[in-house]
Design an enzyme around this catalytic site. Structure first.
Site: not given
Length: 262
Positions: A58, A84, A8-9, A11-15
């Site tokens: 991500r 996703e 799994r990628h 953490e993104s800025t959206d998470n």
């Protein structure tokens, strides 16, 4: 025998914002970059022969971190089937569990309320259901895994993808083994956690190996949701200096795959 590691990628800025991400192309956050780098260092002693990654930033950049950590960097190939679940008109809006009793779904959508679906057929307008994601996952398994069934023993494939997609990828792979345990859940991955499977041909099979129509396989999941590389990474607080609130925690679990059944 070939080995597949599902990643799994980071953490993104959206998470941390607990929004519907899907195909919205947010990059890794500062924490996500730390996680990806730690994963690359952790896997450096494990030879990987090819990396496939979702083209979303991500996952792509997480795959690059794994590639950069290898003593002899393997090729990295982008595959759109590893993206996703697509959330259609909900993408970019706040994630939530439920909606007000006095409002219809259409009324909710008009006011920017997008409650989660917990069945496999539900989807937002313009988006995908989990069942549709599963169909895409079967395509990815054929393109990224079965294309290598005739490689030498120990050939190792890494797939950098997303929480909901990985759950469907593992179950798609297991569907080719008539003796596999398909009741186990392979969702709920933390950012950069990984799951691994070992694949071999059914020993009774003596015919030609066709990646488009593979013979019966033996698939054994050997590792699930491994995250040891994250132990020494500092937590990052949110913009108000508070730790994760309940909604964020629930959203992180949801996008890791918790709450969905395979």
């Amino acid at each position: 025998m070939i080995i597949v590691t599902f990643i799994r990628h980071g953490e993104s800025t959206d998470n941390p914002r607990a929004v519907w991400g899907g195909w919205k192309d947010a990059p890794l956050s500062d924490l996500g970059r730390k996680q990806a780098r730690a994963l690359g260092e952790h896997l450096a002693s494990t030879k990987i022969d090819v990396i496939y990654a979702s083209p979303l930033l991500r996952a792509h950049h997480t795959g690059m971190a794994v590639q950069n950590g290898q003593p002899k960097p393997p090729p990295l190939i982008l595959n759109p089937n590893l993206r996703e679940q697509h959330f259609g008109i909900a993408e970019g809006y706040s994630w939530c569990y439920t909606y007000p009793d006095h409002m219809s779904l259409d009324e909710c959508y008009k006011t920017g309320i997008f409650p989660a679906f917990f069945d496999r057929s539900g989807r937002f307008p313009g988006g995908e259901s989990i069942d549709e994601l599963a169909g895409r996952a079967h395509g990815a398994v054929k393109e990224c895994i079965f294309a290598h069934l005739t490689e030498e023993d120990g050939f190792h494939i890494a797939l950098a993808s997303h929480g909901l997609c990985i759950g469907e990828l593992v179950h798609a792979l297991l569907s080719y083994d008539p003796e596999s345990n398909r009741e186990e859940s392979y969702t709920g991955l933390m950012n950069t956690a990984w799951t691994r499977a070992v694949i071999s041909l059914d020993p009774s099979y003596q015919g030609h190996v066709d990646s488009d129509n593979p013979p019966p396989l033996r698939v054994k999941v050997t590792h699930i949701a491994k995250e040891d590389h994250l132990k020494n990474i500092d937590e990052i607080t949110d913009v108000d200096g508070n730790f994760e609130n309940e909604r964020k925690t629930e959203a992180l679990a949801f996008f890791g795959g918790a709450g969905h059944t395979n």
